[in-house]
Design an enzyme around this catalytic site. Structure first.
Site, PDB file in Angstrom:
ATOM      1  N   ASP A  89      34.889  12.963  61.723  1.00  0.00           N
ATOM      2  CA  ASP A  89      35.044  12.422  63.073  1.00  0.00           C
ATOM      3  C   ASP A  89      34.891  13.499  64.135  1.00  0.00           C
ATOM      4  O   ASP A  89      34.886  13.185  65.328  1.00  0.00           O
ATOM      5  CB  ASP A  89      36.411  11.731  63.212  1.00  0.00           C
ATOM      6  CG  ASP A  89      36.275  10.225  63.224  1.00  0.00           C
ATOM      7  OD1 ASP A  89      35.183   9.720  62.892  1.00  0.00           O
ATOM      8  OD2 ASP A  89      37.253   9.542  63.568  1.00  0.00           O
ATOM      9  N   ASP A 101      48.194   3.470  58.053  1.00  0.00           N
ATOM     10  CA  ASP A 101      48.407   3.336  56.617  1.00  0.00           C
ATOM     11  C   ASP A 101      49.547   2.362  56.307  1.00  0.00           C
ATOM     12  O   ASP A 101      49.393   1.429  55.509  1.00  0.00           O
ATOM     13  CB  ASP A 101      48.678   4.712  55.992  1.00  0.00           C
ATOM     14  CG  ASP A 101      49.677   5.538  56.807  1.00  0.00           C
ATOM     15  OD1 ASP A 101      50.232   5.007  57.792  1.00  0.00           O
ATOM     16  OD2 ASP A 101      49.905   6.702  56.452  1.00  0.00           O
TER      17      ASP A 101
END
Length: 743
Positions: free
Chosen positions: A134, A462
């Protein structure tokens, strides 16, 4: 015919002493609440007693959640040797590695993680390793390309000599065994020299990025004049496995498209891009994701996970993911910053194993692809009957026909070995489709991030994703292997540790206050009520800062105003808080002893428990409140990953972050309160417990006092802005206390 032995077994852990201590503490907490109620009933309403009652009620509630969470600890043991004896073709596994910043996450760390993953004890033609960058860094791509050259000699070496630690930097940190063969010693020395060359090339590239030339062996033209926040998709196939089991696994570099006009959803968005790109290239039925600093420590970890997934048809219908615990290779002695979480994993982690299963921890986790595509257990799934219209498929998965075809194929139960398409993975059509699905506008008007893939809406994507999966009825399993499956890099500085805690607290509260709240999951979904309690225990971390901060102010207030909120020496009820303090700390000491930790580690964790709550978690609450009020959007802060040479000795270091103001203020208040109490001329009331409480808090925040005395001595001293703000707040509190007394 004898029934085949299971691939894994579940055993119950007996902890009667811990249960007895849990109940004793809870009874004492309830007794303290009863004392508050009776006191107010007999003597009338009191702000002091009301605040104490509300704080203690919250502590009792959290302790009740803790008891539910860890009441039934279990363990799972897997038998990969039994799996290897079965004549079967192993299923394919796609491996996702995420990195976001080449400065905070040095490429050499990512390289070691990737090398360890490529060297797993698993058929190489069944593995596909995808690296999401990223940071869109040419340096990261260069490092991976150089690592690939080293992998061609490193992986055969690991397989030939059955090397257990397959991250080169860790393996070469210790000398070879003296009694090894001459051939092994020669090979070891050769590999060590080659790895040092690899390190040198990456370091040189970091220092002289503009000095690269065409001789590096890879085209970096796509990175010229790049804007890391606004750029097209970059996908590089560094290595393609031609269906050879003892070759290298697939290795693919991805930097997804970024645009200033689109929200990229941080790590969750990157994971969804990896899911789609892998779906059109390899489409393995299982996905393993790891952070860039979590290298493989147990090369058979994939076989252990397959023992769970392939055990029986019931497990195929019931188990959504397999999570491994986060363990650390560079943990500082005695855990000075309380971030190694050994006791949390041992007691709460194993307790959750006895419920619906562990939370998804963001790394070291094996997923079923079709579970991420929103399939429900026991075949009540989307598109399973193959009758979904093209419009429904587009609305769910997006406009790529190649991807929708691979997605519907992923739901089939007979595709346990490979994905779609099985051959010709990296042809032009599939690579074009991969670039398409990696576009930043691909998810518009689809269910990505809301129903399928990694779920958006929290910096703790998550936990949110795992919660959504378990709300659909899936179970999960916790694999605590020996040796540990993965080893990671723990923050070795106070600032990094507090930033991580702040991010967790922020993300947990975002989950708690959105539509996926575990309470809704229990009422309207298939989340078990005890699993809901376990989620609430963790998701309320940030909220604990408010009652704990209030409770920390009470003894200072009482000592300043010559009052008392604890039972006095004349009351029998004084034994309630005394026994509560003794039994709680005895239990904590026992837990640290049982997990092989030192007395100093216990104290460090007690100290950091207060620091994390009053400093980091409080600012997590602040972030969420500002976000709800329409303020600045919460930003995902990448935790700095440090190489071994950067790890310090665990000294407290500070910066100008406002997070240090609450802790410094609490420390100053306790110091002022104790001083005023001891110099008071008139005979003080029976405030013995308040004095003990203030001394305890002063000891917990002692590093902040040292930080004041170290002012002007670099990062070891508190900043001037922190000190003057804390002094002003402390004096204001004292003034308010005096005003209250006069009134």
């Amino acid at each position: 015919m004898a029934k085949p032995l299971p691939f894994y077994e579940r055993t119950t852990i007996k902890r009667p002493t811990q249960r007895a201590l849990d109940i004793a503490i809870f009874i004492l907490l309830i007794s303290l609440l009863a004392y508050r109620v009776l006191l107010m009933y007999n003597h009338g309403f009191s702000y002091l007693q009301t605040i104490a009652f509300l704080c203690e009620f919250w502590f009792s509630f959290v302790w009740f959640l803790a008891i539910i969470t860890r009441w039934n600890p279990v363990d799972y043991k897997t038998y990969p040797q039994r799996l290897l004896k079965r004549e079967m073709e192993f299923p394919a596994v796609d491996i996702f590695v995420t990195t976001a910043d080449p400065v905070l996450e040095p490429p050499i760390i990512t390289v070691n993680t990737v090398l360890s993953l490529m060297a797993l004890d698993y058929p190489a033609n069944k593995l596909g390793c995808y690296i999401s960058d990223d940071g869109c860094s040419a340096l990261t791509l260069f490092a991976l390309n150089e690592a690939l050259k080293f992998a061609k000699i490193w992986i055969p070496f690991c397989k030939r000599y059955d090397v257990q630690v397959r991250a080169p930097f860790m393996y070469f940190s210790t000398p070879p065994h003296l009694h090894s063969s001459t051939q092994f010693l020669n090979d070891w020395e050769t590999l060590k020299v080659e790895y040092e060359k690899l390190e040198g090339k990456i370091k040189e590239a970091e220092e002289n990025r503009n000095g690269w030339n065409e001789e590096i062996g890879i085209d970096l033209a796509a990175f010229s004049n790049i804007n890391t926040k606004h750029h097209p998709t970059i996908i590089k196939t560094l290595w393609e496995n031609k269906e050879v089991s003892d070759e290298l696994p697939h290795l693919i570099y991805i930097s997804r498209e970024k645009s200033l006009k689109h929200h990229h959803h941080y790590k969750a968005g990157a994971m969804n891009v990896l899911t789609r790109v892998s779906g059109v290239l390899t489409n393995a039925p299982y996905i393993l994701n790891v952070d860039c600093d979590m290298f493989v420590n147990n090369p058979q970890v994939v076989l252990h996970a397959m023992c769970v997934f392939l055990n029986s048809k019931d497990d195929l219908k019931d188990i959504g993911y397999v999570q491994t615990p986060q363990c650390f290779y560079d943990g500082l002695k005695d855990d000075p910053f309380g971030n190694q979480l050994v006791v949390v994993f041992e007691y709460f982690g194993r307790g959750i194993m006895g419920l619906q299963g562990p939370f998804y921890g963001g790394t070291g986790c094996f997923h079923r692809r079709k579970v991420l595509y929103a399939q429900f257990p026991h075949h009540t799934a989307y598109f399973l009957n193959g009758k979904a219209s093209e419009q429904e498929l587009i609305k769910t998965f997006g406009y790529s026909k190649t991807f929708t075809k691979s997605a519907t194929y992923a739901f089939k139960d007979d595709q346990n070995t490979s994905g779609y398409p099985p051959k010709g993975l990296f042809n032009t059509n599939n690579l074009d489709a991969a670039n398409h699905v990696a576009g930043c506008g691909y998810e518009i008007s689809t269910t990505w991030g809301s129903k399928i893939g990694w779920i958006y809406g929290s910096t703790s994507e998550d936990v949110l994703t795992g919660l959504v999966i378990q709300t659909r009825g899936w179970r999960s399993i916790f694999l605590a292997l020996n040796p540990p499956a993965f080893l990671g890099c723990a923050p070795s500085q106070l600032v990094a540790s507090l930033n991580q805690q702040k991010r967790w607290a922020t993300g947990f509260l975002q989950v708690l206050f959105n539509k996926h709240c575990p309470i809704f999951g229990t009422l309207f979904g298939k989340l078990q009520w005890r699993q809901c309690a376990a989620y609430l225990w963790m998701l309320t971390w940030g909220l604990r800062s408010i009652p704990e901060l209030s409770y920390a102010l009470l003894p200072a207030y009482c000592l300043i105003t010559n009052s008392s909120f604890f039972p006095t020496m004349k009351e029998r009820a004084i034994f309630i808080p005394i026994f509560l303090f003794i039994i709680y700390n005895f239990q904590q000491l026992l837990q640290y002893k049982e997990t092989g930790q030192s007395l100093r580690a216990w104290w460090n964790n007690q100290k950091m428990g207060r620091v994390n709550t009053i400093c980091a978690w409080l600012f997590g609450v602040r972030n969420v409140v500002l976000n709800f009020l329409g303020g600045k959007e919460t930003v995902f802060e990448v935790t700095k990953k440090e190489t071994c040479c950067e790890v310090n000795l665990g000294h407290f270091t500070f910066d100008e972050s406002p997070m240090f103001v609450p802790g410094t203020t609490i420390m100053l208040l306790q110091f002022i309160a104790l001083f005023m109490s001891f110099i008071r001329l008139e005979r003080p009331r029976s405030a013995v417990l308040e004095v003990v409480c203030s001394i305890w808090l002063l000891l917990c925040f002692w590093p902040f006092l040292k930080g004041i005395f170290m002012f002007g001595k670099g990062r070891y001293g508190l900043s001037f802005s922190t000190i003057y703000k804390s002094v002003a707040l402390a004096l204001l509190f004292v003034l308010l206390c005096q005003t209250t007394t006069m009134n």
